[in-house]
Design a protein around this motif. Structure first.
Motif, PDB file in Angstrom:
ATOM      1  N   GLU A 103       0.719  -1.484   0.166  1.00  0.00           N
ATOM      2  CA  GLU A 103       0.074   0.217   0.356  1.00  0.00           C
ATOM      3  C   GLU A 103       0.931   1.269   0.008  1.00  0.00           C
ATOM      4  O   GLU A 103       1.637   1.505   1.319  1.00  0.00           O
ATOM      5  CB  GLU A 103      -1.036  -0.071   1.541  1.00  0.00           C
ATOM      6  CG  GLU A 103      -1.355  -1.396   0.722  1.00  0.00           C
ATOM      7  CD  GLU A 103      -2.585  -0.381   0.179  1.00  0.00           C
ATOM      8  OE1 GLU A 103      -3.133   0.072   0.109  1.00  0.00           O
ATOM      9  OE2 GLU A 103      -3.761  -1.995  -0.665  1.00  0.00           O
ATOM     10  N   GLY A 135      -0.311   3.974  -0.027  1.00  0.00           N
ATOM     11  CA  GLY A 135      -0.903   5.312   0.472  1.00  0.00           C
ATOM     12  C   GLY A 135      -1.579   7.098   0.328  1.00  0.00           C
ATOM     13  O   GLY A 135      -1.610   7.937   0.291  1.00  0.00           O
ATOM     14  N   GLU A 136      -1.459   6.376  -1.004  1.00  0.00           N
ATOM     15  CA  GLU A 136      -2.372   7.578  -2.528  1.00  0.00           C
ATOM     16  C   GLU A 136      -3.693   6.618  -2.654  1.00  0.00           C
ATOM     17  O   GLU A 136      -3.789   5.421  -2.464  1.00  0.00           O
ATOM     18  CB  GLU A 136      -1.371   7.342  -3.877  1.00  0.00           C
ATOM     19  CG  GLU A 136      -0.126   6.995  -4.349  1.00  0.00           C
ATOM     20  CD  GLU A 136       0.097   9.439  -3.717  1.00  0.00           C
ATOM     21  OE1 GLU A 136      -0.369   9.954  -4.187  1.00  0.00           O
ATOM     22  OE2 GLU A 136       1.117   9.860  -3.142  1.00  0.00           O
ATOM     23  N   GLU A 137      -4.373   7.804  -2.647  1.00  0.00           N
ATOM     24  CA  GLU A 137      -5.513   8.403  -3.091  1.00  0.00           C
ATOM     25  C   GLU A 137      -6.004   7.232  -4.292  1.00  0.00           C
ATOM     26  O   GLU A 137      -5.319   7.874  -5.539  1.00  0.00           O
ATOM     27  CB  GLU A 137      -6.768   9.073  -2.180  1.00  0.00           C
ATOM     28  CG  GLU A 137      -8.230   8.916  -2.705  1.00  0.00           C
ATOM     29  CD  GLU A 137      -8.854  10.296  -2.324  1.00  0.00           C
ATOM     30  OE1 GLU A 137      -9.539  10.937  -2.738  1.00  0.00           O
ATOM     31  OE2 GLU A 137      -8.164  11.163  -1.519  1.00  0.00           O
ATOM     32  N   GLY A 138      -6.782   6.820  -4.771  1.00  0.00           N
ATOM     33  CA  GLY A 138      -7.016   6.278  -5.665  1.00  0.00           C
ATOM     34  C   GLY A 138      -6.282   4.959  -6.291  1.00  0.00           C
ATOM     35  O   GLY A 138      -5.878   4.029  -7.326  1.00  0.00           O
ATOM     36  N   TYR A 139      -5.116   4.360  -5.363  1.00  0.00           N
ATOM     37  CA  TYR A 139      -4.479   3.950  -5.859  1.00  0.00           C
ATOM     38  C   TYR A 139      -4.734   1.925  -5.959  1.00  0.00           C
ATOM     39  O   TYR A 139      -4.517   1.161  -7.080  1.00  0.00           O
ATOM     40  CB  TYR A 139      -2.813   3.158  -4.389  1.00  0.00           C
ATOM     41  CG  TYR A 139      -2.419   2.017  -4.902  1.00  0.00           C
ATOM     42  CD1 TYR A 139      -1.014   2.357  -5.777  1.00  0.00           C
ATOM     43  CD2 TYR A 139      -2.162   1.248  -4.149  1.00  0.00           C
ATOM     44  CE1 TYR A 139      -0.425   1.639  -5.845  1.00  0.00           C
ATOM     45  CE2 TYR A 139      -1.245  -0.199  -4.998  1.00  0.00           C
ATOM     46  CZ  TYR A 139      -0.093   0.406  -5.074  1.00  0.00           C
ATOM     47  OH  TYR A 139       0.398  -0.251  -6.018  1.00  0.00           O
ATOM     48  N   GLN A 140      -6.168   1.722  -5.265  1.00  0.00           N
ATOM     49  CA  GLN A 140      -6.775   0.586  -5.465  1.00  0.00           C
ATOM     50  C   GLN A 140      -7.439   0.021  -6.676  1.00  0.00           C
ATOM     51  O   GLN A 140      -7.404  -0.324  -7.341  1.00  0.00           O
ATOM     52  CB  GLN A 140      -7.865   0.652  -4.516  1.00  0.00           C
ATOM     53  CG  GLN A 140      -8.424  -0.813  -4.089  1.00  0.00           C
ATOM     54  CD  GLN A 140      -7.637  -2.246  -3.748  1.00  0.00           C
ATOM     55  OE1 GLN A 140      -6.606  -2.138  -3.203  1.00  0.00           O
ATOM     56  NE2 GLN A 140      -7.597  -3.331  -3.897  1.00  0.00           N
TER      57      GLN A 140
END
Length: 98
Positions: free
Chosen positions: A7, A9-14
């Motif tokens: 992970e 920790g970036e938004e939108g990584y998933q």
């Protein structure tokens, strides 16, 4: 163990790994579809391609999912190398033997 956390920790990584999974499934479908059409060109089995294509588009994302997150991380690391704070200390994070 390298100590790199999956992970970042970036938004939108998933969402990016989901997108990578769907694109890979579509490319697998296109390669199989074109391969069958080229190999059986005078009379391609259109009904077989139709029904097996549906099955492949349902099964491929589930089969490829375990690999998509890791491959997306590899592509992400090409463009954004890991910073020192993203690396875990294996000695601290490793489970202790009892």
């Amino acid at each position: 163990m390298c100590g790199l956390k999956l992970e970042r920790g970036e938004e939108g990584y998933q969402v990016g790994s989901y997108m990578f999974n769907i694109v890979a499934a579509e490319l697998i479908f296109a390669a199989v579809f074109m391969g069958v059409v080229v190999l059986t060109w005078p009379a391609p089995p259109w009904k077989l391609l139709q029904y097996s294509g549906i099955a492949l588009m349902v099964i491929a994302p589930f089969a490829f999912f375990p690999f998509s997150k890791t491959l997306f991380l590899a592509f992400d690391l090409l463009f954004r190398p890991a910073a020192s704070e993203e690396l875990a200390d294996p000695a601290v994070d490793a489970p202790r033997a009892r």
